[in-house]
Write an enzyme that holds these catalytic residues in place. Structure first.
Site, PDB file in Angstrom:
ATOM      1  N   TYR A 135       0.815  -1.210   0.000  1.00 33.05           N
ATOM      2  CA  TYR A 135       0.000   0.000   0.000  1.00 33.05           C
ATOM      3  C   TYR A 135       0.853   1.267   0.000  1.00 33.05           C
ATOM      4  CZ  TYR A 135      -4.062  -2.901   1.199  1.00 33.05           C
ATOM      5  OH  TYR A 135      -5.059  -3.831   1.195  1.00 33.05           O
ATOM      6  N   LYS A 185       3.414 -15.327   2.666  1.00 30.61           N
ATOM      7  CA  LYS A 185       3.463 -16.084   1.415  1.00 30.61           C
ATOM      8  C   LYS A 185       4.925 -16.334   1.072  1.00 30.61           C
ATOM      9  CE  LYS A 185       1.192 -18.012  -2.030  1.00 30.61           C
ATOM     10  NZ  LYS A 185       0.483 -19.287  -1.800  1.00 30.61           N
ATOM     11  N   ASP A 217      -3.042 -18.205   1.771  1.00 25.37           N
ATOM     12  CA  ASP A 217      -4.158 -18.897   1.141  1.00 25.37           C
ATOM     13  C   ASP A 217      -4.707 -20.000   2.032  1.00 25.37           C
ATOM     14  OD1 ASP A 217      -1.689 -20.060   0.764  1.00 25.37           O
ATOM     15  OD2 ASP A 217      -2.050 -20.684  -1.301  1.00 25.37           O
ATOM     16  N   ASP A 241      -5.595  -6.909   5.624  1.00 25.69           N
ATOM     17  CA  ASP A 241      -6.794  -6.239   5.140  1.00 25.69           C
ATOM     18  C   ASP A 241      -7.843  -7.274   4.732  1.00 25.69           C
ATOM     19  OD1 ASP A 241      -8.630  -4.468   4.124  1.00 25.69           O
ATOM     20  OD2 ASP A 241      -7.283  -3.567   2.649  1.00 25.69           O
ATOM     21  N   ASP A 245     -11.269  -8.845   7.276  1.00 28.98           N
ATOM     22  CA  ASP A 245     -12.647  -8.737   6.795  1.00 28.98           C
ATOM     23  C   ASP A 245     -13.314 -10.109   6.733  1.00 28.98           C
ATOM     24  OD1 ASP A 245     -12.599  -6.024   6.605  1.00 28.98           O
ATOM     25  OD2 ASP A 245     -12.469  -5.919   4.428  1.00 28.98           O
TER      26      ASP A 245
END
Length: 350
Positions: A135, A185, A217, A241, A245
């Site tokens: 970001y 990852k 994942d 993020d 959620d």
């Protein structure tokens, strides 16, 4: 204890009013000072984060935030849109650690999209790094390459950034179930390999806390398959993020979930995870419990008032046991109430 009150837009002022009512009922020496932010900030000063609002936030011991977002300002340049206010506050206040609890109250287990026995008793905490990662990494942009546009972003983390967010996770786990799962990852990304190395080194300083590592994942799958296996999850900005959620929906309603964003000293900004919901603003039906529980987090983490925080949390649990529900968590046999009535009920339970 000085608290900056930033109600924002949409349902923000309605839910904030209930949280303030609860805070005042506690009888603590709080100085509560309000300022406009988001669309309200733009309307007041042509800036989603007006200079006086930012100054108040910097001077305060904590910030209690409502929600921002107003469709009237969707066509403004990006820097002037209401949502930029929260990004600006994170940057200016150095808020690098986002704490997102996902807790299922026994009375609301049936509201989850998953089977009740999968989520009943769920109590996990996601610790998300807020100021680094893809970001904020540079370079980024859109350029012309071989006659077509190409977009590019840079995923970037420094050791010190990873070390400090890992320490927040270990500190949190020490007060909970003493288990940390670091999500990355590392099988693909060099940034994630560094993340894993640094978190592992930091974990060696906490031999009493169980540290595990999981690819993002797989973690996304495990949150749906068996979420109660987790205690504290720590991860970077992008993965956090998404996963936070996902975890929020395990509880059945985002109207129940608070959050905290902390700096290195423990000062924080506290807000419900939901948005400004302009479609229901002014109708008195919004769920104020996430904002009330955010105030409880503020008391616990920034204002060092853990007993007051526990009082609020017990009061919310008592109201739910009594069968009171706003529209988003209502089910057959329960008593549907509005925003103000729910705030009154929490105050009465106190």
């Amino acid at each position: 204890m000085r608290v900056a009150i930033l109600p924002g837009d949409g349902i923000g002022p309605e839910i904030m009013a209930q949280a303030l009512k609860v805070l005042r009922r506690l009888g603590l020496p709080l100085e509560l000072q309000e300022a406009p932010v988001g669309g309200a900030g733009y309307a007041a000063a042509r800036d989603p984060l007006p200079a006086p609002t930012l100054a108040l936030a910097k001077e305060a011991d904590a910030v209690l935030f409502g929600a921002v977002g107003d469709p009237r300002y969707d066509k403004l340049e990006r820097a002037k849109r209401p949502e930029q206010a929260i990004l600006g506050l994170r940057k200016e206040l150095g808020l690098f650690a986002n704490l997102r609890p996902a807790r299922v109250h026994p009375e609301l287990a049936g509201a989850s999209a998953l089977k009740a026995d999968v989520v009943a008793g769920l109590d996990i905490l996601i610790v998300r790094e807020l100021t680094g990662d893809i970001y904020f990494g540079s370079p980024k942009g859109i350029r012309q390459v071989d006659g077509e546009r190409e977009g590019f972003d840079t995923m970037r983390y420094r050791e010190s950034e990873i070390r400090r967010i890992a320490q927040v996770a270990f500190d949190a786990a020490d007060k909970r179930g003493k288990r940390v799962c670091s999500v990355d990852k590392a099988n693909v990304l060099e940034t994630s390999q560094l993340w894993r190395d640094v978190v592992a080194a930091q974990g060696a300083n906490h031999p009493d806390i169980e540290l595990t590592h999981m690819y993002v994942d797989n973690c996304a799958m495990q949150l749906v398959r068996n979420p109660k296996q987790f205690d504290v999850i720590v991860t970077g900005n992008l993965f956090g993020d998404i996963l936070s959620d996902e975890a929020s929906m395990l509880t059945g309603s985002i109207g129940m979930l608070p959050s905290a964003s902390l700096d290195a000293s423990g000062k924080g900004l506290y807000e419900p995870i939901h948005g400004s919901a302009p479609d229901i603003a002014g109708r008195g039906v919004a769920n104020p419990l996430a904002t009330i529980l955010s105030a409880a987090m503020m008391l616990r983490y920034s204002l060092r008032q853990p007993q007051a925080a526990e009082r609020i949390e017990r009061a919310v649990a008592q109201v739910l046991r009594a069968g009171l529900r706003t529209a988003d968590i209502h089910s057959e046999g329960m008593r549907r109430v509005g925003t103000e009535a729910m705030g009154d009920a929490v105050c009465a339970a106190l």
